[in-house]
Structure formats: structure tokens, C-alpha cells
Design an enzyme around this catalytic site. Structure first.
Site, PDB file in Angstrom:
ATOM      1  N   GLN A 106      79.861  55.417 -13.298  1.00 54.81           N
ATOM      2  CA  GLN A 106      80.905  55.818 -12.665  1.00 54.81           C
ATOM      3  C   GLN A 106      82.047  57.106 -13.110  1.00 54.81           C
ATOM      4  O   GLN A 106      83.110  57.419 -12.763  1.00 54.81           O
ATOM      5  CB  GLN A 106      81.896  55.422 -11.838  1.00 54.81           C
ATOM      6  CG  GLN A 106      80.602  54.569 -11.071  1.00 54.81           C
ATOM      7  CD  GLN A 106      80.709  55.013  -9.037  1.00 54.81           C
ATOM      8  OE1 GLN A 106      81.320  55.550  -9.123  1.00 54.81           O
ATOM      9  NE2 GLN A 106      79.547  55.098  -8.684  1.00 54.81           N
ATOM     10  N   CYS A 164      74.028  45.680   3.819  1.00 54.03           N
ATOM     11  CA  CYS A 164      73.080  44.397   4.885  1.00 54.03           C
ATOM     12  C   CYS A 164      72.202  45.466   4.516  1.00 54.03           C
ATOM     13  O   CYS A 164      71.292  45.462   4.394  1.00 54.03           O
ATOM     14  CB  CYS A 164      73.595  45.569   6.205  1.00 54.03           C
ATOM     15  SG  CYS A 164      75.324  45.723   6.838  1.00 54.03           S
ATOM     16  N   HIS A 214      73.779  61.212 -11.507  1.00 56.81           N
ATOM     17  CA  HIS A 214      73.107  61.819  -9.890  1.00 56.81           C
ATOM     18  C   HIS A 214      75.291  61.386  -9.064  1.00 56.81           C
ATOM     19  O   HIS A 214      75.094  61.875  -8.479  1.00 56.81           O
ATOM     20  CB  HIS A 214      71.938  61.297  -9.465  1.00 56.81           C
ATOM     21  CG  HIS A 214      72.409  59.451  -8.782  1.00 56.81           C
ATOM     22  ND1 HIS A 214      72.838  58.834  -7.773  1.00 56.81           N
ATOM     23  CD2 HIS A 214      72.239  58.708  -9.731  1.00 56.81           C
ATOM     24  CE1 HIS A 214      72.826  57.091  -7.765  1.00 56.81           C
ATOM     25  NE2 HIS A 214      72.254  57.345  -8.773  1.00 56.81           N
TER      26      HIS A 214
HETATM   27  C1  LIG Z   1      74.487  53.901  -9.170  1.00 59.67           C
HETATM   28  C2  LIG Z   1      75.194  52.835 -10.273  1.00 59.67           C
HETATM   29  C3  LIG Z   1      74.626  52.726 -11.593  1.00 59.67           C
HETATM   30  C4  LIG Z   1      73.089  52.617 -10.973  1.00 59.67           C
HETATM   31  O1  LIG Z   1      72.504  53.536 -11.414  1.00 59.67           O
HETATM   32  P1  LIG Z   1      71.047  54.173 -11.253  1.00 59.67           P
HETATM   33  O2  LIG Z   1      71.445  55.918 -11.554  1.00 59.67           O
HETATM   34  O3  LIG Z   1      71.414  55.369  -9.603  1.00 59.67           O
HETATM   35  O4  LIG Z   1      70.023  53.423 -11.372  1.00 59.67           O
HETATM   36  C5  LIG Z   1      74.840  52.165 -12.116  1.00 59.67           C
HETATM   37  N1  LIG Z   1      75.875  51.370 -12.226  1.00 59.67           N
HETATM   38  C6  LIG Z   1      77.194  51.913 -11.917  1.00 59.67           C
HETATM   39  C7  LIG Z   1      78.050  51.319 -11.637  1.00 59.67           C
HETATM   40  C8  LIG Z   1      76.614  52.903 -10.525  1.00 59.67           C
HETATM   41  O5  LIG Z   1      77.638  53.474  -9.831  1.00 59.67           O
END
Ligand SMILES: *Cc1c(COP(=O)(O)O)cnc(C)c1O
Length: 390
Positions: free
Chosen positions: A184, A331, A206
């Protein structure tokens, strides 16, 4: 087909659309420069390899690392698995104790639980009501047989930013490796693996307007040189740490997305936090609304609230046609469980269920925020009225 307008997207902590500029950078690598970057005998391979090398350098520079320290993965889930299981296996002779935090993403918690099933000892640190860990809790949990500390940079539900530099300093002082899940954080807050004394860092594209299915693990090569047992065996790509043909378009897009995030960081942090504060001021006019997580030590775009006196499921259903948000319950099939993050900061089950996570991002406008604010207030007031009438 549904012809009504689609709900306003406010779920940027879940995923983000690919930025058009990122998309444009990726396109030539699908049909034109499609070579296998591992093909060293012809131009098709060289073109792909050159693009990947450039992306690797760009990503390394973004976190003050060197290009050799970037291991491409399918995303942060895989990077977390590689970091945690890879260190556990490589440092078996040093100890079997790992420290993490109750509010981590499941992509950290589940590998830790898996290792526990194999005989490792895992400490899940609690958090304070503001969502931050207490550094003395971490200090007290460190033991001679501790091999790894894993603490996320920014929380995906409540947005709080852990004191990464302080944690890194403490770990290095005690000779323990430090991993951070920065899924994040990358492109949103400054990250410097040296200043923050980070040994391993998980990244993904992403959440920062890049494509899904691509990420990386930063693995420190000096002071100390981190050992890692590969979790995917094969052709020996990525210096043997992660086999598999590199996905050139995704890697090019990943680097472009992170670069855009960094270029726009100062301006976007200001713009998005202003939108977030505007939404919070509107919602907070109602009684019984509480903010989840530290009020200022948080991601600019994240607003997580609990709403007293309403049913969480009804709240989400009421908002669904108008706004795409997440709630504090996951959910599954018929059963809903309250968020482990909201439970860890001390929220009751009903307040954890009746929570909303707004993830505001690059493409949201002030007009959208005002529409969502008005809609949320109307929904909450309507629900409270019916529950009083019952
Ligand atoms: C989205 C997220 C993940 C997972 O990442 P992906 O690239 O979707 O496998 C792991 N840790 C955190 C904190 C995330 O926000």
C-alpha cells in the site's frame, strides 16, 4: 445489460485502474517486443531484457536499492511468501522465532501460520487503539532465536503507517532481519531501504495504477547479505531466487506506475488527503461516527469509519448502487466474519461489521466525494430511522 450509471469507485486500497500512461508504456511489449528476456541469442530477447533492465533500475532507484536487489514476483502475496518462508528455511540453524503483527494482511499472517504448523514459533504483536504497534512491545518480543520481524508499512484496511525506520533501527541493532509489506505504500509515501534499514520489502503494481499480477521483493545484498531459499524452482531466473519467464509488459508497466506515483506524490498526497478530509467532515456531522486508525499517521486516500446503530450488511447494501466501497467484514459464502484489523484495534463485532473503508485515489473528484458523502448520510439516517421504528 445494466444501463444505470456505475457506482463511484472509492475502493483504491483494494485495487486501482491502470493509468493510461502506464498502459501506453506496456502495449509495445505484447505484440512487438515480445521476446523472452532470457533468450540471449537474438534481438527479440535482447529487446525484452533491455526493457526489464531499465524497469529494474527505475524500481531500484525508487526505493534507494540496487537493480540486483529486485526480484520480480507475481505480486505482494508471492513476495511476502518468498520473504517469510524463504528466510525461515535459509536461517533454520539460527532460530525458529518470527515476529509479526496482528493487523498484517493475510498474505503475511497465513505464511506465518503455515510456518507455525511446521514447528516455528510466531509472535503476533498487538496494536494500540490507533492501529500502531508499541515499539517497546517489539523490543520485548525480540529473542536470541528471532530470525525475522515482519511489519507492514501501510495498513490496507485502516491506512495507518507503522514507524518503519524505528523498527528497522531496532531490528538491525539486534541483528534481526526486517521485512516490510509495502504493497500500500509504494508510490504513496517515500521509501528508502537504507534510511529505514529494511532488509526485505514486498511491492505490488496494482495498488498504484499499475497492472495486476506483477510485484517484486527487494532483497538486501549488503550489510547484511540476506539469504533466501527459493520457493519456485525452475530455470534459475532472478539469480535463482524466483524461477519463471519474466512478464515483460507487466514489469514495464510496474516501473512506469511507480515512477508516476513518485512524480505526483507531493501533489497527489495533498489533493487526495483534502478529499479524504472533506468526506470525513461531511460524515462526522452525524452522531455515532468514529474514525478507525490514527487520525494523521495514515495514507492520504484512506478513510475507515464505524457507524454506530446500523446493521453493517444493510449499510453496505444501501450504498452499493451508488458507491463501490469495502466494509469491515469479509463475507464468505453464507458467513461473515468481522475484520481482524478492526478487532485488533478494539472495535466490537457490531462496530467492526458496520464499518466502511473509503479508498480515494487519483481519478476521484470533489464532486464525486460530495455525492458519496450525501448518499452515505442519507443511507445512515434512513437505516437509523427504521431501526428506531422497529
Ligand atoms: C493488496 C495487498 C497484498 C496482496 O498483493 P497482491 O499483489 O494482490 O498479491 C498484500 N499486502 C497488502 C498490504 C496489500 O494491500
Amino acid at each position: 445489460m445494466n444501463t444505470s450509471p456505475r457506482p463511484i469507485y472509492l475502493d483504491c486500497n483494494s485495487t486501482t485502474p491502470v493509468d493510461e500512461q502506464v498502459m501506453a508504456a506496456m502495449i509495445p511489449f505484447f505484440t512487438q517486443h515480445f521476446g523472452n528476456p532470457a533468450s540471449a541469442s537474438h534481438q527479440y530477447g535482447w529487446e525484452a531484457e533491455a526493457a526489464i533492465q531499465q524497469a529494474r533500475e527505475q524500481l531500484a532507484a525508487a526505493i534507494a536499492a540496487t537493480p540486483e536487489e529486485i526480484i520480480f514476483t507475481s505480486g505482494a502475496t508471492e513476495a511476502n511468501n518468498l520473504a517469510i518462508k524463504g528466510v525461515a528455511e535459509a536461517y533454520l540453524d539460527r532460530g525458529k522465532h518470527i515476529i509479526t503483527v496482528a493487523t498484517e494482511h493475510n498474505a503475511v499472517l497465513d505464511p506465518c501460520r503455515y510456518l507455525r504448523s511446521l514447528g516455528f514459533d510466531i509472535t503476533f504483536l498487538p496494536v494500540q487503539p490507533d492501529g500502531l504497534i508499541n515499539l517497546s512491545d517489539l523490543e520485548n518480543a525480540l529473542r536470541p532465536d528471532t530470525i525475522l520481524v515482519s511489519v507492514m508499512a501501510a495498513n490496507n484496511e485502516i491506512g495507518v503507517l507503522q514507524p518503519i525506520a524505528e523498527i528497522g533501527a531496532l531490528c538491525h541493532q539486534r541483528g534481526v532481519l526486517f521485512h516490510t509489506d509495502a504493497a500500500q505504500a509504494i508510490g504513496k509515501i517515500p521509501l528508502d531501504v537504507n534510511a529505514m534499514q529494511i532488509d526485505l520489502m514486498s511491492l505490488t503494481a496494482h495498488k498504484v495504477y499499475g497492472p495486476k499480477g506483477i510485484g517484486a521483493l527487494y532483497v538486501r545484498r549488503r550489510n547484511p547479505r540476506v539469504q533466501l531459499a527459493p520457493q519456485l524452482h525452475g530455470g534459475g531466473h532472478e539469480r535463482g531466487m524466483r524461477s519463471g519467464t519474466l512478464y515483460t509488459p507487466q514489469i514495464v508497466g510496474f516501473a512506469a506506475a511507480v515512477q508516476l506515483g513518485i512524480d505526483q506524490m507531493v501533489a497527489e498526497t495533498a489533493r487526495v488527503s483534502q478529499l479524504r478530509d472533506r468526506l470525513w467532515q461531511q460524515l462526522n456531522q452525524l452522531d455515532g461516527i468514529s474514525l478507525n486508525g490514527h487520525p494523521t499517521q495514515r495514507l492520504a486516500g484512506n478513510l475507515n469509519i464505524s457507524v454506530d446503530g446500523v446493521d453493517g450488511h444493510a449499510l453496505l447494501l444501501g450504498l452499493q448502487p451508488h458507491v463501490a466501497v469495502s466494509s469491515g467484514s469479509a463475507c464468505t459464502a453464507a458467513k461473515a466474519t468481522p475484520s481482524h484489523v478492526l478487532q485488533a484495534i478494539g472495535r466490537s463485532d457490531s462496530l467492526a461489521y458496520a464499518s466502511l473503508r473509503f479508498g480515494i485515489g487519483r481519478f476521484n473528484t470533489e464532486a464525486e466525494i460530495d455525492r458519496v458523502g450525501g448518499q452515505a448520510i442519507a443511507t445512515i439516517q434512513a437505516l437509523r430511522k427504521t431501526s428506531v421504528a422497529l
